[in-house]
Motif scaffolding. Sequence first.
Motif, mmCIF file in Angstrom:
data_model
loop_
_atom_site.group_PDB
_atom_site.id
_atom_site.type_symbol
_atom_site.label_atom_id
_atom_site.label_comp_id
_atom_site.label_asym_id
_atom_site.label_seq_id
_atom_site.Cartn_x
_atom_site.Cartn_y
_atom_site.Cartn_z
ATOM 1 N N GLY A 264 38.150 34.316 30.638
ATOM 2 C CA GLY A 264 37.032 33.738 31.023
ATOM 3 C C GLY A 264 35.884 34.563 31.683
ATOM 4 N N TRP A 265 34.993 33.925 32.274
ATOM 5 C CA TRP A 265 33.786 34.535 32.996
ATOM 6 C C TRP A 265 33.507 34.041 34.434
ATOM 7 N N LEU A 266 33.537 35.039 35.361
ATOM 8 C CA LEU A 266 33.065 34.982 36.502
ATOM 9 C C LEU A 266 31.571 35.712 36.745
ATOM 10 N N LEU B 89 32.774 30.294 35.828
ATOM 11 C CA LEU B 89 32.638 29.967 37.312
ATOM 12 C C LEU B 89 31.518 30.950 37.619
ATOM 13 N N VAL B 90 30.411 30.078 38.079
ATOM 14 C CA VAL B 90 29.012 30.899 38.532
ATOM 15 C C VAL B 90 28.915 30.818 39.970
ATOM 16 N N SER B 91 28.523 31.478 40.777
ATOM 17 C CA SER B 91 28.126 31.503 42.170
ATOM 18 C C SER B 91 26.789 32.383 42.396
ATOM 19 N N ASN B 92 25.623 31.391 42.657
ATOM 20 C CA ASN B 92 24.329 32.186 42.706
ATOM 21 C C ASN B 92 23.689 32.232 44.322
ATOM 22 N N ALA B 93 23.531 33.299 44.712
ATOM 23 C CA ALA B 93 23.041 33.280 46.278
ATOM 24 C C ALA B 93 23.882 32.432 47.227
ATOM 25 N N THR B 94 25.029 32.728 47.056
ATOM 26 C CA THR B 94 26.058 31.916 48.028
ATOM 27 C C THR B 94 26.903 32.853 48.901
ATOM 28 N N LEU B 95 27.506 33.785 48.139
ATOM 29 C CA LEU B 95 28.612 34.762 48.716
ATOM 30 C C LEU B 95 27.885 35.325 49.987
ATOM 31 N N GLN B 96 26.841 35.573 50.005
ATOM 32 C CA GLN B 96 26.317 36.384 51.065
ATOM 33 C C GLN B 96 26.540 35.616 52.403
ATOM 34 N N TRP B 97 26.724 34.449 52.376
ATOM 35 C CA TRP B 97 26.856 33.551 53.511
ATOM 36 C C TRP B 97 28.338 33.694 54.142
ATOM 37 N N LEU B 98 29.286 34.282 53.400
ATOM 38 C CA LEU B 98 30.613 34.269 53.648
ATOM 39 C C LEU B 98 30.975 35.683 53.965
ATOM 40 N N ALA C 165 32.183 39.446 35.538
ATOM 41 C CA ALA C 165 33.474 39.665 35.370
ATOM 42 C C ALA C 165 34.427 38.918 34.461
ATOM 43 N N ARG C 166 35.235 39.873 33.567
ATOM 44 C CA ARG C 166 35.954 39.007 32.859
ATOM 45 C C ARG C 166 37.507 39.238 33.166
#
Length: 258
Positions: free
Chosen positions: A128-130, A101-110, A255-256
């Motif tokens: 798995g991988w976050l 699960l990848v999130s690139n330059a997105t969480l800062q909007w929440l 994170a795993r």
Amino acid sequence: MSHVWDPRRYLAYADERGRPFVELIARIAATDPGVVVDLGCGPGNLTALLRQRWPDARVTGIDSSPEMIEAARRGVPAVTFAVDDLRDWLAQTAPGEVDVLVSNATLQWLPDHLDLLPSLVGAVRPRGWLAFQVPGNFDEPSHTLRDELAAEEPYAAHMAGVATPAAHDAATYLRALQRLGCDVEAWETTYLHVLHGPDPVFTWVSGTGARPTLQALPSPLLPRFEEELKARLRAAYPDDGHGVVLPFRRVFVVARPA
């Protein structure tokens, strides 16, 4: 207040915006994941790298912007893309459903994204991988000058409910994810982007952090605001003949889950 993203404006500095994504996924050691998800995929140009990295995986890109998803579907037909809010996607996703699960330059909007970490971790299978990356430059003139100008009249009257990005430092994410039982690697990098052309810092911010502010202004005020912001940015980021240097700090986390 909702705003509309412009894929073309966002891609004006595609190479500079893409480098943190490449360095983030380089720290993911997954070999044969079955399900890979890019949360906040934007126009899909970086999601395509996930498809190249894991060609046998089912790769999905999720973004709340119909404009971004339309551009992604045109540009990356080998990947499945869907319009969805990140929170809604999390609520609909079964525990342990995702391998990467990848999130690139997105969480800062929440604003509450630290509270979403348990749900993000829960969506990933054990071991798995976050992996996510957020900007960490919100105390730089590229942001503070916009905030100061937007707080002045006649602009301030139109700023209620306008989205503004914010994030935490690497240590905050590391400790929060450790408390959730994850093995965590977290780090920060400051890039020195050399930008060229007329008002390049304005071009950069108008495609990302400043876009909601610009869209909140009525059309009679917008040209004046843009010119004032350009002037302040030129003073803060002078061009000495070799381009404008834009320092940009980024925060990375891999994170795993246990």
